[in-house]
Design a protein around this motif. Structure first.
Motif, PDB file in Angstrom:
ATOM      1  N   SER A   1       0.934  -1.099   0.000  1.00  0.00           N
ATOM      2  CA  SER A   1      -0.037  -0.071  -0.168  1.00  0.00           C
ATOM      3  C   SER A   1       0.788   1.186  -0.220  1.00  0.00           C
ATOM      4  N   ALA A   2       2.108   1.084   0.701  1.00  0.00           N
ATOM      5  CA  ALA A   2       2.662   2.381   1.017  1.00  0.00           C
ATOM      6  C   ALA A   2       3.553   2.628  -0.215  1.00  0.00           C
TER       7      ALA A   2
ATOM      8  N   GLY B   1       4.427   3.176  -3.894  1.00  0.00           N
ATOM      9  CA  GLY B   1       3.490   3.346  -5.334  1.00  0.00           C
ATOM     10  C   GLY B   1       3.993   4.600  -5.831  1.00  0.00           C
ATOM     11  N   LEU B   2       3.020   5.483  -6.483  1.00  0.00           N
ATOM     12  CA  LEU B   2       3.320   6.502  -7.181  1.00  0.00           C
ATOM     13  C   LEU B   2       3.793   7.768  -6.044  1.00  0.00           C
ATOM     14  N   GLY B   3       3.470   7.642  -4.943  1.00  0.00           N
ATOM     15  CA  GLY B   3       3.742   8.569  -4.036  1.00  0.00           C
ATOM     16  C   GLY B   3       5.401   8.620  -3.919  1.00  0.00           C
ATOM     17  N   ASN B   4       6.024   7.548  -4.106  1.00  0.00           N
ATOM     18  CA  ASN B   4       7.214   7.485  -3.935  1.00  0.00           C
ATOM     19  C   ASN B   4       8.089   7.953  -5.004  1.00  0.00           C
TER      20      ASN B   4
ATOM     21  N   TYR C   1      -5.183  10.012  -8.077  1.00  0.00           N
ATOM     22  CA  TYR C   1      -4.078   8.958  -7.930  1.00  0.00           C
ATOM     23  C   TYR C   1      -4.353   8.244  -9.252  1.00  0.00           C
TER      24      TYR C   1
ATOM     25  N   PHE D   1       1.386  10.801   3.171  1.00  0.00           N
ATOM     26  CA  PHE D   1       0.937  10.046   1.679  1.00  0.00           C
ATOM     27  C   PHE D   1       1.632   8.926   1.335  1.00  0.00           C
ATOM     28  N   SER D   2       2.958   8.913   1.356  1.00  0.00           N
ATOM     29  CA  SER D   2       3.751   8.105   0.949  1.00  0.00           C
ATOM     30  C   SER D   2       3.747   6.557   1.913  1.00  0.00           C
TER      31      SER D   2
ATOM     32  N   SER E   1       1.029   5.809   3.574  1.00  0.00           N
ATOM     33  CA  SER E   1      -0.410   5.589   3.614  1.00  0.00           C
ATOM     34  C   SER E   1      -1.029   5.844   5.072  1.00  0.00           C
TER      35      SER E   1
ATOM     36  N   MET F   1      -5.409   8.260   7.248  1.00  0.00           N
ATOM     37  CA  MET F   1      -6.738   7.845   6.240  1.00  0.00           C
ATOM     38  C   MET F   1      -7.215   6.276   6.580  1.00  0.00           C
TER      39      MET F   1
ATOM     40  N   ILE G   1      -5.797   3.611   6.594  1.00  0.00           N
ATOM     41  CA  ILE G   1      -5.187   2.162   5.837  1.00  0.00           C
ATOM     42  C   ILE G   1      -4.611   1.358   7.017  1.00  0.00           C
TER      43      ILE G   1
ATOM     44  N   SER H   1      -1.671   0.098  -4.451  1.00  0.00           N
ATOM     45  CA  SER H   1      -2.233   1.434  -3.775  1.00  0.00           C
ATOM     46  C   SER H   1      -3.524   1.691  -3.993  1.00  0.00           C
TER      47      SER H   1
ATOM     48  N   SER I   1      -5.851  -0.389  -2.351  1.00  0.00           N
ATOM     49  CA  SER I   1      -5.911  -0.204  -0.685  1.00  0.00           C
ATOM     50  C   SER I   1      -6.818   0.998  -0.249  1.00  0.00           C
ATOM     51  N   LEU I   2      -6.810   1.978  -1.501  1.00  0.00           N
ATOM     52  CA  LEU I   2      -7.467   3.067  -1.534  1.00  0.00           C
ATOM     53  C   LEU I   2      -9.105   2.730  -1.485  1.00  0.00           C
TER      54      LEU I   2
END
Ligand code: PFF
Length: 459
Positions: free
Chosen positions: A29-30, A32-35, A112, A234-235, A237, A240, A242, A332, A335-336
């Motif tokens: 989950s962590a 993803g595109l955040g990284n 996202y 964000f990165s 998760s 929120m 999760i 990710s 999981s959202l």
């Protein structure tokens, strides 16, 4: 099956097969595109190395603290985000924090999904041979621009991403994507290391590396801190629900502290290595002018084709890389979407299929302005719709969520109960004083200071 204090026994719900299974799922989950998309973007916009250092401090002192808090609350109550608050403090407005988390997940997923759609589009572009030979900076920037402002292309990609996410969620998460992710995430890690080694051996990579790693502290201000903390949430998760949910499936025998540590570590490593690919490549690309450079939302999509064109067998590498990026993004998005869907199943008694489909349609529609905000429709572009969504939901709302989690844990549930929970599976909680200080003082004060600053700035 419920015990007398409303806490269900582990046997009646799902549970992770092992500690490693949790670490993989939470890292899935962590990471993803955040990284890989958002972290370099934040570095470029917020002063380079000084942001990287602030980010590391934020992960260590605030991110880790909130992650452990969420996991502890989740494991103790073994409930979904709304249920966590209802169990410890029934029939109070605290459950609104759970609702806010659900709304935040939906809104984040709407933009996202657009960026994940870009990754899908790039995968397709690579297989169809759009990036052949030595890719120049202008060509790469132009390709991104043309792609992102073509409404049909971005809609189609968004549709594909939301469609796959809905499909996976309607089947249940466990069997499919997580098994897939367990297999493929290590491969992504190896590929990133490989590309990072290539990036630092490019001629003139030093300028990029020094922008990325040599801090100029005069560039530090509270805005840098705000975006660093927001990026950490964000990165990882956080804020929120999760980790509350994932934590609810952890066995009482497992060590929460080391599990949280591993998730923080793997997530941070992927972000740091992505920076090592992006900045040396960017600065070493002929035609790139750091002075006239305006950071575009598509930064990573402009840079990756360049580095991929510089490794032997770049076509195959590019294909595998964008495929893996897509998998990381999908673990990710899944999981959202699971957060609102589990709410509708639990509380509104909808079937899983109906919940996934209706949520998916809503998210697709909500994603349209973001999909059009990179040049598709002047109104959304001028307003920077995607950027605004990211600021409000990807930064502010996560910080607000995390703040409420701190306050709830410290003043309602009480730290001594949290320590009792953490001590199961970790009898000598060595980081105890560090964590207690952070959750009671440092994390809430830092978040409040940042929010006050931000609200003052907006007004
Ligand atoms: N942490 C994910 C990433 O860095 O890409 C994004 C994300 C996933 C944010 C799940 C929030 C979330 F609930």
């Amino acid at each position: 099956m419920e015990t007398k204090n409303g806490i269900s026994s582990a046997s009646s719900r799902g549970a992770w097969g092992s500690k490693i299974a949790f670490i993989f799922a939470a890292s899935g989950s962590a990471i993803g595109l955040g990284n890989m998309w958002r972290f370099p973007l934040n570095v470029a916009k917020n002063g380079g190395a000084v942001f990287v250092i602030t980010y590391l401090v934020a992960v260590f002192f605030i991110g880790f603290t909130i992650m452990l808090a969420e996991m502890t609350l989740g494991r103790h109550t073994q409930k979904n985000p709304v249920g966590v608050f209802e169990t410890i403090k029934p029939r109070t407005p605290w459950k609104l924090v759970g609702f806010t988390a659900i709304v935040t997940c939906v809104c984040i997923l709407s933009y996202y999904g657009v960026v994940a759609g870009w990754a899908a589009g790039y995968f397709f572009k690579i297989i169809t041979g759009s990036f052949k030979g030595d890719v120049t900076w202008e060509a790469s920037a132009e390709t991104f621009l043309q792609f992102a402002k073509n409404p049909m292309a971005v809609f189609l990609c968004l549709f594909v991403i939301v469609g796959i996410t809905v499909f996976v969620i309607s089947k249940g998460v466990k069997g499919g994507i997580e098994k897939f992710a367990k297999l493929l995430m290590p491969l992504l890690f190896i590929l990133i290391i490989f590309l990072a080694v290539r990036a630092v051996t490019l001629p003139a990579a030093e300028t990029g590396l020094s922008f990325y790693l040599k801090p100029d502290f005069s560039k530090f201000d509270i805005e840098v801190l705000f975006f660093a903390v927001g990026q950490a949430f964000f990165s990882m998760s956080l804020g929120m629900g999760i980790l509350l949910t994932y934590g609810s499936y952890i066995s009482k025998r497992d060590n929460l502290v080391s599990s949280a540590g591993w998730v923080c570590f793997s997530d941070t490593m992927v972000a740091l290595l992505t920076g090592i690919i992006i900045f040396p490549t960017l600065f070493a690309t002929p035609g790139f002018d750091p002075k006239g450079f305006e950071v575009s939302t598509g930064l990573m999509f402009q840079v990756f084709p360049i580095i991929i064109s510089k490794v032997p067998g770049g076509f195959v590498f590019g294909m595998i890389f964008f495929f893996l990026l897509l998998v990381a993004a999908l673990t990710s998005t899944v999981s959202l979407l699971e957060v609102p869907v589990s709410y509708f199943i639990d509380e509104k008694k909808w079937s899983r299929k109906k919940a996934a489909l209706l949520a998916g349609i809503f998210i697709f529609l909500l994603g349209i302005p973001s999909a059009l905000s990179e040049g598709g429709v002047p109104l959304f572009t001028k307003w920077g719709f995607m950027g605004k969504m990211d600021l409000i939901f990807g930064n502010i709302m996560l910080a607000v969520g995390a703040l409420f989690i701190c306050i709830f844990l410290v003043y309602i549930w009480k730290v001594k109960n949290a320590i009792k929970e953490i001590s199961q599976g970790n009898p000598r909680f060595k980081l105890g004083p560090f964590w207690v200080f952070n959750i009671k003082v440092l994390a809430p004060l830092a978040i409040i200071a940042i929010l006050i600053f931000l609200i003052k700035d907006i007004l």
